[in-house]
Design an enzyme around this catalytic site. Structure first.
Site, PDB file in Angstrom:
ATOM      1  N   SER A 113       0.821  -1.213   0.000  1.00 53.46           N
ATOM      2  CA  SER A 113       0.000   0.000   0.000  1.00 53.46           C
ATOM      3  C   SER A 113       0.851   1.257   0.000  1.00 53.46           C
ATOM      4  CB  SER A 113      -0.903   0.034   1.235  1.00 53.46           C
ATOM      5  OG  SER A 113      -1.642   1.247   1.237  1.00 53.46           O
ATOM      6  N   LYS A 122      -4.473  -6.723   3.728  1.00 60.44           N
ATOM      7  CA  LYS A 122      -4.490  -5.598   2.770  1.00 60.44           C
ATOM      8  C   LYS A 122      -5.933  -5.301   2.327  1.00 60.44           C
ATOM      9  CE  LYS A 122      -3.022  -2.449  -0.183  1.00 60.44           C
ATOM     10  NZ  LYS A 122      -3.996  -2.211  -1.175  1.00 60.44           N
ATOM     11  N   GLY A 165       0.313   3.610  -2.951  1.00 63.11           N
ATOM     12  CA  GLY A 165       0.211   4.229  -4.265  1.00 63.11           C
ATOM     13  C   GLY A 165       1.570   4.362  -4.927  1.00 63.11           C
ATOM     14  N   HIS A 179      -7.441  -3.338   5.021  1.00 65.84           N
ATOM     15  CA  HIS A 179      -6.862  -1.988   4.903  1.00 65.84           C
ATOM     16  C   HIS A 179      -7.659  -1.179   3.885  1.00 65.84           C
ATOM     17  CE1 HIS A 179      -4.453   0.836   2.525  1.00 65.84           C
ATOM     18  NE2 HIS A 179      -3.792   1.123   3.625  1.00 65.84           N
ATOM     19  N   ASN A 180      -7.947  -1.787   2.775  1.00 67.54           N
ATOM     20  CA  ASN A 180      -8.685  -1.067   1.733  1.00 67.54           C
ATOM     21  C   ASN A 180     -10.118  -0.776   2.148  1.00 67.54           C
ATOM     22  OD1 ASN A 180      -6.329  -1.426   0.274  1.00 67.54           O
ATOM     23  ND2 ASN A 180      -7.385  -1.792  -1.643  1.00 67.54           N
ATOM     24  N   GLU A 186      -9.881   2.071   4.242  1.00 71.05           N
ATOM     25  CA  GLU A 186      -9.588   3.218   3.346  1.00 71.05           C
ATOM     26  C   GLU A 186     -10.900   3.768   2.752  1.00 71.05           C
ATOM     27  OE1 GLU A 186      -6.399   2.435   0.354  1.00 71.05           O
ATOM     28  OE2 GLU A 186      -7.906   2.922  -1.142  1.00 71.05           O
TER      29      GLU A 186
HETATM   30  C1  6PG Z   1      -3.279   1.346  -1.573  1.00 70.65           C
HETATM   31  C2  6PG Z   1      -4.576   1.508  -2.351  1.00 70.65           C
HETATM   32  C3  6PG Z   1      -4.418   0.870  -3.679  1.00 70.65           C
HETATM   33  C4  6PG Z   1      -5.466   1.291  -4.690  1.00 70.65           C
HETATM   34  C5  6PG Z   1      -6.825   0.795  -4.381  1.00 70.65           C
HETATM   35  C6  6PG Z   1      -7.890   1.708  -4.914  1.00 70.65           C
HETATM   36  O1  6PG Z   1      -3.366   0.813  -0.487  1.00 70.65           O
HETATM   37  O2  6PG Z   1      -2.249   1.771  -2.071  1.00 70.65           O
HETATM   38  O3  6PG Z   1      -5.613   0.899  -1.665  1.00 70.65           O
HETATM   39  O4  6PG Z   1      -4.334  -0.497  -3.496  1.00 70.65           O
HETATM   40  O5  6PG Z   1      -5.445   2.665  -4.843  1.00 70.65           O
HETATM   41  O6  6PG Z   1      -6.958  -0.444  -4.977  1.00 70.65           O
HETATM   42  O7  6PG Z   1      -9.065   1.038  -4.823  1.00 70.65           O
HETATM   43  P1  6PG Z   1     -10.387   1.495  -5.543  1.00 70.65           P
HETATM   44  O8  6PG Z   1     -10.060   1.693  -7.002  1.00 70.65           O
HETATM   45  O9  6PG Z   1     -11.307   0.377  -5.295  1.00 70.65           O
HETATM   46  O10 6PG Z   1     -10.766   2.792  -4.908  1.00 70.65           O
END
Ligand code: 6PG
Length: 472
Positions: A128, A182, A130, A185-186, A189
């Site tokens: 994670s 993870k 980006g 985590h999302n 998020e």
């Molecule tokens: C991370 C983000 C990354 C990604 C997501 C976005 O932890 O770096 O979560 O994995 O930006 O997959 O998810 P969506 O497209 O579903 O918003």
């Protein structure tokens, strides 16, 4: 020459940045991309770096020192299996494959078994942070055999973000545990992002300009709400649209995308009978946002109050801060509760203090209050719910009046606050010694003779009533 320390397949931006990160820590890295021109361009763009570009997978595999460490950074799903299948005939037993994508944890479990049976070693690692995190230091959540983690540890620890000198990577657990964590985590998020959006919507109804919001979020980021998502939100409000000269955010269409990790989290929560209502609300808010045409049509048919809030701006900022923070605590409490349930179900023995600790840096949900979550689980590893940790119990108590007022204010003005409300609903339900489920049990017994327990008899003793017949 078989001397690269690490290999990476899939040179999209995340892959490229991870390669540069690994190389910058003193490792020689081999790279491969299906479209070979991408490999050539990438290697040519970094002539001073210890990179080995390969035109074929054979050449790529041959360039790696033994045991080979191959990280796959391709789209989750079929593409990961396709890459693994093409690697299998080329690798030797004991070589390590790492899937660094957002794979579904059940796919990771399947691949773990598949590759393990063939004598290879497999790590499913959530990464994670980006694009920027990949380059400068992501949070990494690796799952798989502990002995394989030991081999990967030096590389992973060197590339991960650091908080107080501690790397934001730890061996999460066996099999699919890394990708599972993870996924949660999302989900968290999603919750964080939706809560921030609801705060924004309330502020908009109270007449805040984007410039004012930039200041509010900057101030928040200097306080207890400090986090990456609050920080980037402050920057978003300050961004000017070059075409109109106005705030860019107001020019962006209000339809949210999603790739699926939030949906997976909900499905897993239902399977484990764990309530993650804030995350549910966040996923559903994205779904509703995507129905733009239907919403526009309905806005002309279905009526509500004028979406206007009149309040002293400084007072409102404090109230919304409290509502946001309280809801955020609930969202994390739910996500961590789900990890606890799944860990017990799978026998993963996950350490929540370690998971919270690695989320303090590098990842998208990094936030100051993850220090307090880490402390809470260090103090009480068996904590039954984050809300009950003394620090968070006190905060919820302190914030709840404003939390209730913000939700009431928004509701009276017809402003949707699904994640704020879901969070408060969870808090109020969880702390209710008595819920109206007695009536529900009576209904079940009435129409289906499902029986019920009594308040004045020991638990487990079941009763049935011959209810009157209903005609019609
Ligand atoms: C991370 C983000 C990354 C990604 C997501 C976005 O932890 O770096 O979560 O994995 O930006 O997959 O998810 P969506 O497209 O579903 O918003």
């Amino acid at each position: 020459m078989s001397n690269s320390d690490f290999g990476l397949i899939g040179l999209a931006v995340m892959g490229q940045n991870l390669v540069l990160n690994v190389e910058s820590r003193g490792f020689q890295v081999s790279v491969y991309n299906r479209t070979t021109s991408v490999t050539d361009e990438f290697v040519a763009a970094h002539p001073d770096k210890k990179l080995v570009g390969s035109k074929s997978l054979e050449e790529f595999v041959q360039s790696l020192a033994s045991p080979r460490k191959v990280m796959i950074m391709v789209k989750a799903g079929g593409p990961v299996d396709a890459v693994i299948e093409s690697l299998i005939p080329l690798l030797d037993k004991g070589d390590i494959i790492i899937d660094g994508g957002n794979s579904l944890y059940t796919d990771t479990e399947r691949r773990d078994k598949w590759l393990g049976d063939l004598g290879f070693r497999f790590i499913g690692a959530g990464v994670s942070g980006g694009e920027e995190g990949a380059r400068k230091g992501p949070a990494i959540m690796p799952g798989g055999p502990a002995s394989t983690w030991d081999v990967m540890k030096p590389i992973f620890e060197s590339i991960a973000a650091k908080v107080d000198g501690e790397p934001c990577v730890v061996h999460i657990g066996p099999g699919g545990a890394g990708h599972y964590v993870k996924m949660i985590h999302n989900g968290i998020e999603y919750g964080d992002m939706q809560l921030i959006c609801e705060a924004y919507n309330i502020f908009k109804a109270a007449g805040f300009t984007s410039a004012e919001l930039g200041t509010v979020f900057t101030d928040w980021n200097n306080g207890d709400l400090e986090s990456y998502l609050i920080q980037i939100t402050a920057e978003i409000f300050k961004q000017v649209d070059p075409e109109t000269g106005g705030p860019l955010v107001e020019m962006i269409l209000d339809t949210a995308g999603q790739k699926g990790t939030g949906k997976w989290t909900i499905m897993n929560a239902v399977e484990n009978a764990v309530v993650i209502s804030t995350i549910n609300a966040a996923v559903e808010a994205r779904i509703l946002s995507s129905m733009k045409d239907k919403r526009v049509a309905a806005s002309k048919e279905l009526h509500g109050p004028k979406a206007e809030i009149s309040a002293d701006k400084a007072a409102l900022v404090k109230k919304v801060h409290d509502a946001l923070f309280a809801s955020k605590i609930i969202s994390y409490a739910q996500g961590l509760d789900l990890i606890t349930a799944m860990s017990a179900e799978k026998g993963w023995n996950l350490d929540l203090s370690k998971i919270a600790a690695i989320w303090r840096g590098g990842c998208i949900i990094r936030a100051r209050f993850l220090n307090d979550i880490t402390d809470a689980y260090r103090a009480e590893p068996g904590l039954s719910n984050l809300m009950l940790a003394p620090f968070f119990k006190n905060l919820l108590n302190e914030f709840q009046q404003n939390w209730r007022e913000v939700i009431s204010m928004a509701t009276l003005a017809g402003i949707p606050v699904p994640a704020f409300s879901a969070s408060l609903g969870y808090y109020d339900s969880y702390r209710s010694a008595v819920l109206p489920a007695n009536l529900l049990q009576a209904q079940r017994d009435f129409f289906g003779a499902h029986t019920y327990e009594r308040t004045d008899k020991p638990r487990g003793e079941m009763f049935h009533t011959d209810w009157p017949e209903v005609i019609g």
